[in-house]
Structure formats: C-alpha cells, structure tokens
Design a protein around this motif. Structure first.
Motif, PDB file in Angstrom:
ATOM      1  N   SER A   1     -19.561  21.927 -18.164  1.00 40.39           N
ATOM      2  CA  SER A   1     -18.187  22.453 -17.916  1.00 40.39           C
ATOM      3  C   SER A   1     -17.175  21.196 -17.138  1.00 40.39           C
ATOM      4  O   SER A   1     -18.575  19.430 -17.216  1.00 40.39           O
TER       5      SER A   1
ATOM      6  N   GLU B   1      -6.405  21.221  -9.379  1.00 37.49           N
ATOM      7  CA  GLU B   1      -7.860  21.576  -9.741  1.00 37.49           C
ATOM      8  C   GLU B   1      -8.686  22.585 -10.188  1.00 37.49           C
ATOM      9  O   GLU B   1      -8.830  23.842  -9.166  1.00 37.49           O
ATOM     10  N   THR B   2      -9.187  22.417 -11.207  1.00 35.95           N
ATOM     11  CA  THR B   2      -9.759  23.618 -11.805  1.00 35.95           C
ATOM     12  C   THR B   2     -11.002  23.173 -12.856  1.00 35.95           C
ATOM     13  O   THR B   2     -11.418  21.466 -12.937  1.00 35.95           O
ATOM     14  N   ALA B   3     -12.052  24.068 -13.028  1.00 33.20           N
ATOM     15  CA  ALA B   3     -13.498  23.602 -14.708  1.00 33.20           C
ATOM     16  C   ALA B   3     -13.076  23.904 -15.490  1.00 33.20           C
ATOM     17  O   ALA B   3     -12.298  25.257 -15.258  1.00 33.20           O
TER      18      ALA B   3
ATOM     19  N   ARG C   1      -8.769  17.411 -12.882  1.00 36.33           N
ATOM     20  CA  ARG C   1      -7.456  17.748 -11.502  1.00 36.33           C
ATOM     21  C   ARG C   1      -6.175  16.765 -11.768  1.00 36.33           C
ATOM     22  O   ARG C   1      -6.308  16.079 -12.474  1.00 36.33           O
TER      23      ARG C   1
ATOM     24  N   VAL D   1     -14.790  19.393 -14.826  1.00 35.77           N
ATOM     25  CA  VAL D   1     -13.661  19.025 -13.359  1.00 35.77           C
ATOM     26  C   VAL D   1     -12.440  18.878 -13.685  1.00 35.77           C
ATOM     27  O   VAL D   1     -11.669  17.592 -13.976  1.00 35.77           O
TER      28      VAL D   1
ATOM     29  N   ASN E   1     -16.835  14.596 -15.121  1.00 31.60           N
ATOM     30  CA  ASN E   1     -18.451  15.175 -15.127  1.00 31.60           C
ATOM     31  C   ASN E   1     -18.534  14.798 -14.360  1.00 31.60           C
ATOM     32  O   ASN E   1     -18.018  14.101 -13.565  1.00 31.60           O
TER      33      ASN E   1
END
Length: 607
Positions: free
Chosen positions: A166, A138-140, A170, A168, A180
C-alpha cells in the motif's frame, strides 16, 4: 413502491423515437449523453452496493483503511465539486473494476491478487476524485508490483517492492503526493504529464473543422483489460506519435464522410487501450462494463482505424442501450454463424456484431461513394453489407428476441436492406462473394458434425458402388459445436485485402507477401491461376486430407473454373465430405481421393 413522481426518484429512460434513431445510425450527441449518464448512475449504485456488502466481510480492508472512508471521501469531493465525482464515475475502468470486484465478492474468490487489493481500489478512485476537487485529505491505496494507480490521472511507481502493498496519498493546498516507507512521488501540476516516479495518462486530440476528438491512451489502469487486471504496458514516445498521426487521419475521414457520427462519437468513445500492431489483422474489443473504452491494436492506416473506432463505438452504444432495454432473453447457446468470427456465436454476440458491422458498412459505403480508396472501399462495402445482412436476417426470426429486440433489428434493416441493391464494381462483388463462401465453408467443416447415421449410409453407398448417394443431403440436424475440428487459415481473404489495397507488406524469403499461413496454392488462387491452385490443393490434401483450408481452397479453385460437383460439395457440405472420407480411410484403405468423394457427393448438392 411509490411512483417516481411521488418519491422524487429520477429514472433513466429512452424514448422510442431515440431508440429507433440509434438503431438506424441516426443518434445524436444528446442521446449519447443520456446513455453516459445512465452508465454513471449504474456505476454509482453498483459501487455503493459493493462497498456495503464488502464491509460485512471480516478483514476486507487488509492494510488499507475501512471502505466507509472511501465513500466518505467520495461524498466530500461531490459536495465540493460534483463534476469531479462524475469524472471518475465516467472513467470506463471504474465500471470494469466494479463489475470484476462484484463477481469476486459474490463468488468468494480472490482473483488476480487478494480480495482486499480489488476492494481497496475504491480508495484510489476516491483519491482521484478528491485530487480533482482540490481537497486536503489523506488516505491509503493499494500498490500492485510497485504500481499505485490513481484512476483517470496516472500512476506512481515504486520499483523493487513486494507484489501487494500500500501507499499513502496526501494532499494539502493543491499539492499531492503518493508515498511508501522509502519514497515520495509528487504529482505534477498537470497529472497527464510525466514526472520523476510518475506516469501520466496521455491524451491525443484532433480537430477537423467544428468536430473535436479527444482520446485518452490508457496504458496504465489495471482494470483496462477485458477480463481481469493487467499490469501497465507503457507505450514508447514513437508509438504515441504514430497514434496521433493515425487518429488525425481517421478523424478526418469520419468527419468528412460521416459527419453525424463525428458529432456523437466523442461523447461515447473517450479512451483507447493501445495494443501492438498485428500483421494482416485489425483486432479490437470492448466490454459493456467499460462504457467509453475500446482495446485497439495499432492499425496500418487511418481508414483501418476509422473502421475500428466506428465498430467499437457501435458496441459501446449497444452496451449502454442493453442496460436500459432488454432486447433478448438470456440464451448462452453458441449456435449462430457470423462472418466476423471463426466460431459459432450466441444470439447476444451475433447481435452485437450486426450492430458494429452495420456501422463499419456505413463507413466503407461512404468512402466508396466518395471515390476514395476505390478498390478497397468497394470490396469492404460489398463484403460487410452482405455478411451483416445475412446474419441480421437470421436474427430477426429468432424466438429469443423481445418486442424491443425485433424493433431494433427492424430499424437496422430499414437502412441496411436498400444497400444490398446498390451497384458495386464487378470485381468487388466477385471478391466479396468468394471471401464469404471461403469463410462459411471453413466454418461448416470445423463446427458442423453430420449425423453418424448419414455418414454411415453415404459411406456404405460408396462402398457398394452406387452411382450417387442414396439420400437427399439436407442440412445437418445437429447443432454446431464451439469446439473446432481442425485449424483455420484466413490467408486467402488476407491476400484479397492485400490485392485491393495500397499496402506494401513485408516479404517472405521467397519474395512473396509474408501472409501468415498462406501456401503456394493460396498465392496461385489469389493471382487467378486456378489450374495451378487446384494442383496445389490436391497435393496438400494428399498429405493431409483433413486440412480445412485445403478442402475449401480446392472447392473455390474448382468453382472458379465453372460449375463442378466437387466444388459444390466442398463449399456447401464440406463437413460431410470429410466425415465420409475419414470413415473410408478407416474401413477400406487406401481411400479414394477427397476430390473423388466430393464429386460423387456433389451430384446431390445444389449451389
């Protein structure tokens, strides 16, 4: 520093044998792969340095995670599946992003959008690598105008949100999404296909015998532009069909007539940035930072696209080579005439053009020798072999070349030189010569400034009634200026290309081909009706005696009827003719016609 053998470091090198082969258009797939690997390593080092420097800036991450986490995700993907990281590093726009963002960081500016958006693109690249490696993570990532790019995969779309935000990303169990606060976009199993909220990067494939071509048509990546980030510009399905047809045609021509290039090109040219068609033009461009990509407008036919693909592939190869070998010393002066640009070029740009048009010349030569598109291929071959050779000869004596640069240009000359003596049809030779004289004279009148002392002396000689100018008219001692004096029209060369092709152009209200900028005099000149053309250009100059295309057009039309002093002056010293006429209009109006001044000056002009 310890030698590479002791430290275990591996350096990217190119043997002189391979260097010479690339110069002579005799490279192979292994050479292209080595250039690509060198680019991949360069980008990896550049990204590491970029992220390291960025972490020293307070608030560099904006609303995104720290940049260290992007590098950690890269490392996880590389440990799981090294080829995935290689894939995203090979993506051309990883290179253009890294170069653009490094410049922003070093100059302390935001560019298009806040700096955190550009630095945060590292998270998007790392996420794309992780998805390709099948990781759970998981990151943005940054979102620009509602568009969240996963480089080399596609774009999640969130219409109606703010300019900079931004989302995310996953992944779990091989399923991935971008979200979002309001919307979740799920990536399809094949990311290059479209899905609700998702645009994939489409691929066009073509096979000719054993030759396989595969080109991405990237209309999404924000860093696909040449200079700065640009928004997506999604192609309609109809255009994709057109691109497929033209790519099939172009690949067939390349494979049939330049099979060695057909083997190496798929290694070095992987992505096209498609642009709309431009009538009577075939614009394209590339940058050394985006190795493997070219920006290309939709061409008229497969031959035009083949010419462009070869041209841009040559740029890509030379861009990669320049990251390994220094061919010239830095010299930004815009000082060299080239037939493929309307402005003077620095040595670096002129050398790039020589190598690119060397490849294009080889293509038209192959078609001409095979008897295909006979009039068109003969003209293009005659024109580009001569113009490329002309510039090559200038460059070979330039003091800023390194030893490697001279060797590279000598290698080109080994192939290109003998082509100058090959027989071409008389029509092709004559039209190529006329087109070359047209462009050079137009460049001279717009970019050369005769010395004021010479202009004054010639003007005073005219006013005193001398039978001829009192001075031997040597070439100007002033360097060319990049600022043009007047607009230029390539209409006459467009009409030549139209005449030797099978194209059916759109028509203007008068029923003539709708060639931008073409005048009645230009049409008469193209038909070979030179007396009518002369009358037309005289009328144009009576209305505007400074118009570059009219000055040169009159010189061409007069020359077509036989030796003429005015023609010599207008084609070889048009900048002096116009400067003297301007001064006479100021000092002693009404001034004589431009043609009278040109006839008088032409008494001392050879050619």
């Amino acid at each position: 520093m310890a030698p590479a053998a002791e430290t275990g470091l591996a350096f990217h090198r190119l043997s002189w044998r391979d260097f010479d082969a690339l110069a002579r258009l005799e490279g192979d797939e292994d050479m292209a792969r080595r250039l690509r690997r060198a680019e991949r390593s360069r980008r990896k080092l550049l990204i590491h340095a970029l992220l390291t420097d960025a972490t020293k800036i307070p608030g560099h991450s904006g609303p995104l995670p720290p940049l260290d986490s992007a590098w950690e995700l890269f490392a996880r993907a590389e440990a799981r599946e090294p080829r995935t990281v290689n894939r995203v590093l090979t993506n051309p726009y990883t290179g253009s992003w890294a170069g653009y963002t490094t410049r922003l960081l070093r100059n302390g500016i935001d560019g298009v959008g806040p700096l955190w958006m550009h630095l945060g693109h590292a998270h998007a690249i790392a996420a794309a690598a992780a998805i390709r490696a099948g990781l759970d993570f998981e990151t943005a990532i940054p979102v620009w105008h509602g568009n969240a790019m996963l480089p080399s995969l596609g774009m999640a779309r969130f219409p109606g949100i703010g300019t900079f935000s931004s989302a995310v990303v996953r992944g779990a169990g091989g399923r991935y999404s971008v979200s979002n606060a309001e919307t979740t976009v799920r990536l399809p199993a094949a990311p290059d296909s479209d899905a609700p909220g998702w645009w994939g990067i489409r691929r066009v494939r073509s096979q000719v015998g054993a030759h396989r071509f595969s080109l991405l048509l990237d209309d999404l990546d924000p860093y696909r532009g040449l200079y700065e980030p640009i928004p997506p510009d999604r192609l309609p399905d109809k255009d994709i069909t057109d691109w497929q047809r033209l790519i099939d045609e172009s690949c067939r021509l390349i494979a049939d007539h330049l099979p060695s290039l057909a083997r190496i090109m798929p290694v070095g040219l992987a992505t096209l940035v498609p642009k709309p068609r431009v009538p009577f033009r075939n614009p394209s461009a590339s940058t050394g930072e985006a190795f493997g990509s070219a920006v290309v407008a939709l061409p008229t036919d497969g031959a035009a696209l083949a010419d462009t693909l070869i041209h841009e592939f040559q740029h890509i190869v030379l861009g990669g080579l320049l990251h390994l070998v220094e061919l010239y010393e830095a010299d930004p002066r815009e000082r060299i005439y080239v037939a493929w640009r309307d402005d003077p070029r620095p040595l670096s740009g002129a050398l790039q053009g020589v190598y690119a048009f060397f490849g294009a010349t080889a293509f038209w030569r192959a078609l001409a020798n095979a008897g295909l598109r006979t009039r068109r291929s003969a003209f293009e071959y005659a024109y580009w072999r001569g113009q490329t050779w002309r510039t090559l000869q200038v460059l070979r004596t330039d003091s800023t070349l390194t030893d490697a640069g001279r060797r590279f240009l000598d290698g080109i000359a080994e192939r290109l030189g003998p082509w100058q003596d090959e027989s071409v049809p008389a029509e092709a030779s004559e039209l190529a010569d006329a087109a070359g004289r047209d462009h050079l004279a137009g460049w001279r009148v717009r970019h050369l400034r005769p010395s004021p002392a010479l202009v004054t002396a010639v003007t005073e000689a005219w006013l005193s009634g001398r039978a001829r100018p009192p001075i031997t008219l040597h070439a100007t001692d002033l360097p060319p200026t990049p600022v043009p004096d007047g607009a230029w029209s390539p209409a006459r060369t467009d009409l030549i290309r139209l005449a030797v092709s099978d194209a059916v152009p759109p028509l203007d209200p008068a029923g003539r081909p709708a060639v931008p900028g073409a005048t009645a005099a230009d049409f008469a000149y193209a038909r070979g009706e030179f007396t009518e053309a002369i009358a037309g250009y005289r009328a144009e100059l009576a209305a505007d005696p400074d118009r570059p295309a009219s000055l040169v057009g009159l010189g061409l039309a007069l020359s077509a009827r036989g030796p003429d002093p005015a023609a010599r002056a207008l084609l070889h010293r048009p900048e002096l003719v116009r400067a003297v006429h301007r001064q006479l209009r100021t000092l002693a109006p009404p001034a004589p016609s431009v043609e009278r001044i040109a006839t008088w000056i032409g008494k001392l002009v050879s050619g």
